[in-house]
Design an enzyme around this catalytic site. Structure first.
Site, PDB file in Angstrom:
ATOM      1  N   GLU A 113      53.794  58.577  52.606  1.00  0.00           N
ATOM      2  CA  GLU A 113      52.384  58.902  52.371  1.00  0.00           C
ATOM      3  C   GLU A 113      51.842  59.948  53.343  1.00  0.00           C
ATOM      4  O   GLU A 113      51.111  60.856  52.947  1.00  0.00           O
ATOM      5  CB  GLU A 113      51.517  57.641  52.419  1.00  0.00           C
ATOM      6  CG  GLU A 113      51.616  56.760  51.178  1.00  0.00           C
ATOM      7  CD  GLU A 113      52.900  55.948  51.094  1.00  0.00           C
ATOM      8  OE1 GLU A 113      53.627  55.864  52.102  1.00  0.00           O
ATOM      9  OE2 GLU A 113      53.186  55.401  50.016  1.00  0.00           O
ATOM     10  N   HIS A 157      46.607  45.902  47.235  1.00  0.00           N
ATOM     11  CA  HIS A 157      46.567  46.797  46.074  1.00  0.00           C
ATOM     12  C   HIS A 157      45.245  46.713  45.324  1.00  0.00           C
ATOM     13  O   HIS A 157      45.183  47.001  44.143  1.00  0.00           O
ATOM     14  CB  HIS A 157      47.716  46.480  45.106  1.00  0.00           C
ATOM     15  CG  HIS A 157      49.069  46.794  45.650  1.00  0.00           C
ATOM     16  ND1 HIS A 157      49.717  45.979  46.544  1.00  0.00           N
ATOM     17  CD2 HIS A 157      49.900  47.840  45.439  1.00  0.00           C
ATOM     18  CE1 HIS A 157      50.897  46.513  46.853  1.00  0.00           C
ATOM     19  NE2 HIS A 157      51.028  47.636  46.197  1.00  0.00           N
TER      20      HIS A 157
END
Ligand code: TPP
Ligand code: MG
Lengths: 349, 324
Positions: free
Chosen positions: B61, B130
């Site tokens: 990321e 999430h």
């Protein structure tokens, strides 16, 4: 360049050094003109940093300071192998990268003093010293944060098919950060035109490399990413230059990244007030005896690229440039308070 | 006008911009031909534009965000995707220390035309890693623009504007609106940043909210109308820049304000909006500003727990009833 890394002979990483490099195995086909270029770049960075040290002594440099003194041959050797349109990504110890890449010294010194005539209009200072139009992507206060940016710039060069390359400087300490692995991997899978330049000065602040790196060299880590690497004497601008030339050639041909570990040493402490008492005296003495400016000067003289007089003339000319830059910086105005609001966004917000 | 899902509207916007400008490219984890993005937003684009311009990345990321930044300052227009908004935590340095600040700390020498797409919100029982809504973190970082489309029409118009913007844009989507449909023109249009969309006009109370909560607020407004309460519903569409004018004008008209987002309450965007309104329209307020948010807990997994966590229509209606 060898495809597997090897440590310099006799090096004990992070401990007292006995480094026996700089034998006559360098200088393959380096022209006299290039030797003069290397001498000039190395010396220019040295004189610039000595001036910064003086100005700092006069209390004219706000904040902290990571001097490049001692490591000049790395910036000189790398940038001498690049074109003006190529890029470098700098670090927190970035003055040398910026000056060697050809940035305007007036604007660079003014920036260090926090003046509005500085290359960043006084917004960046030492840790963010940058001149974009000279091909510097930026200097950064976050250790190891430049690696992904360099990978992205290299991706951009590749996608735009410019044939430009990116040289990314970072320290031995930075190579323990996650961005090192992420960025080396990206560069390898996409064959990016990037050259990873590790400036291994054997310390991250006060932490010796022996405490943080299990391998004999940092270059060894490149093997895991299938990136060709080598270790060079980072106080010898010619060695750095030759390794970089080979890496640049590979990158421009589409052959992907390389990693060059330049072993070098800080002449001063890590930052502003660090007396660097944690470094053994014999280690310091050893490295001081391998002075980067003397090394390249001796090579240039020995190879008859320069006469003693020419060397002196170059020094005098550079000193004058640096003195003038300091004059310019000192006389420049500070920014007006309302300038704090400028340059947050390029578009309207 | 054809109806399209939010997902397809977004894809259409991306596609139009890639056709218009070859500097635009997309990169992220599993966005390419094998998967088409975790929420299928980019499905089919790799087939059309090739694997170079629709580029699968490793699970890195920080490098995705940083490489997008490096590409942006050297002549490309990257649209990077972080698979889940929660995972931007792994790229915080590149987003908040680098992309947001580069232009400023280099004195305007460069700008950063990068778009970072990601997705927030719960409702799918995906638990604490999430499901979060973290937009306030980025609102607190000067130098970032933030788009928060809730409807298909806005998704297409805003992604196109984001791609053409010279500054870094955080483009946040919401998991539960991808399938929602709305009329979306086939032809090109742009939606300017900093212009709110008023979904319902009303005189008694203003509801300001984002993402799925705009949809819930509209349902609440329709029900309140039956009870004789006239509700104005405002969707800011971008948080930075923020359309203060539309909000302040509305509060001056209604005198009452309910703020509703899916964020945990403390330090949420709703807190900032409440502060702005009391600074700029205090004299027009006839009642305390109400905030409807998630509780200050991680997002829970089990369906009844998650339902208790995410604000709903009934909570919005009770908040309104407390002040009207
Ligand atoms: C991510 C991060 N952690 C810690 C620091 C504080 N810090 C600044 S320089 C430095 C040491 C860096 O060592 P190295 O990468 O070897 O570079 P050198 O200073 O030796 O040139 C540290 C820990 C920082 N700026 N950024
Ligand atoms: Mg170091």
């Amino acid at each position: 360049m060898v495809s597997t890394s090897k440590p310099l002979s006799g090096v004990t990483l992070g401990g007292a050094q006995k480094l026996s490099v700089g034998q006559a195995n360098y200088i393959m086909a380096v022209t006299k003109k290039k030797l003069v270029d290397l001498y000039t770049r190395t010396l220019k960075v040295r004189l610039f940093e000595e001036k910064v040290w003086d100005l700092f002594g006069e209390n004219l440099v706000p904040g902290t300071l990571h001097l490049y003194l001692g490591q000049e041959a790395v910036a000189a050797g790398v940038t001498a192998a690049l074109k003006k349109s190529d890029w470098v990504q700098s670090t927190h110890r970035g003055h040398g990268h910026v000056v060697a890449k050809g940035a305007d010294m007036n604007a660079a010194l003014a920036e260090l003093l926090g003046k509005r005539t500085g290359s960043c209009k006084g917004k960046g200072g030492s840790m963010h010293i940058t001149e974009f139009k000279a091909g510097v992507l930026g200097a950064t206060g976050v250790v190891a944060s430049g690696l992904p940016i360099a990978a992205g710039a290299a991706l951009s060069c590749q996608m735009r098919a410019t044939k430009e390359v990116v040289a990314c400087f970072f320290g031995d300490g930075a190579s323990n950060n996650g961005t090192f692995g992420e960025s080396l991997n990206l560069s390898a899978i996409w064959k990016l035109p990037v050259i990873w330049i590790v400036e291994n000065n054997f310390y991250a602040m006060g932490t010796p490399i022996a405490l943080t790196c299990p391998s004999q060299s940092i270059a060894q880590r490149a093997e895991a990413y299938c990136i060709p690497s080598c270790v060079v004497d980072g106080n010898n601008a010619v060695e750095v230059y030759e390794a970089t030339i080979e890496a640049v050639k590979r990158a421009r041909k589409g052959g992907g990244p390389s990693l060059i570990e330049c072993q070098t040493y800080r002449m001063r402490g890590h930052s502003r007030f660090d007396p660097a008492k944690y470094r053994p005296k014999e280690e310091v003495d050893f490295w001081l005896s391998k002075d980067a400016v003397e090394t390249i000067q001796n090579i240039a003289l020995e190879k008859k690229a320069l006469t003693k007089k020419e060397a002196k003339d170059i020094r005098r000319k550079l000193q004058k440039e640096v003195d003038n830059a300091a004059d310019f910086a000192v006389k420049s105005e500070y920014p007006e308070p309302q300038e704090v609001l400028d340059d947050v966004f390029a578009g309207v917000a | 006008m054809p109806e399209k899902t939010y997902r397809d509207a977004l894809k259409e916007g991306l596609r139009e911009e890639m056709l218009r400008d070859e500097r635009v490219f997309i990169m992220g984890e599993d966005i390419g031909r094998n998967w088409g993005g975790a929420f299928k937003v980019t499905k089919g684009l790799a087939e059309e534009f090739g694997d170079d311009r629709v580029r699968d990345t490793p699970i890195s990321e920080n490098a995705i965000a940083g490489a997008a930044l490096g590409a942006a300052i050297t002549g490309m227009i990257p649209v990077a995707e972080i698979m889940f908004g929660d995972l931007i935590t792994l790229a915080m340095d590149q987003v908040c220390n680098q992309a947001a600040k580069l232009r400023y700390m280099f004195g305007g020498q460069t700008s950063v035309p990068l778009v970072l797409r990601s997705v927030f919100g719960g409702g799918k029982n995906l638990a604490s890693h999430h499901s979060q809504s973290l937009e306030a973190w980025f609102m607190h970082t000067p130098g970032l623009k933030i788009a928060v489309p809730s409807f298909a029409y806005d998704a297409k118009g805003l992604i196109k504007t984001a791609i053409r913007d010279p500054d870094p844009v955080m483009f946040f989507e919401h998991k539960l609106v991808y399938d929602r449909k709305e009329e979306v023109p086939d032809e090109e249009y742009l939606i300017p940043f900093g212009k709110a969309r008023v979904h319902r006009e009303g005189d008694d109370v203003t509801i300001w909210g984002t993402f799925l909560m705009v949809h819930k607020a509209i349902e609440a407004a329709d029900e309140l109308a039956k009870q004789g309460i006239s509700t104005e519903v405002i969707d800011p569409r971008t948080l930075v820049p923020l359309d203060k004018r539309t909000l302040i004008d509305s509060v001056k008209k209604t005198g009452r304000l309910v703020l509703v987002t899916e964020e945990t309450k403390t330090g949420a965007t709703t807190a900032e909006i409440a502060a702005i309104v009391q600074e700029e329209a205090f004299d027009w307020l006839d009642a305390p500003i109400k905030r409807v948010n998630a509780p200050d807990t991680p997002v829970p997994f089990s369906p009844p727990l998650e339902q208790a966590f995410i604000p709903d229509k009934d909570r919005i209606i009770s908040a309104v009833r407390e002040i009207v």
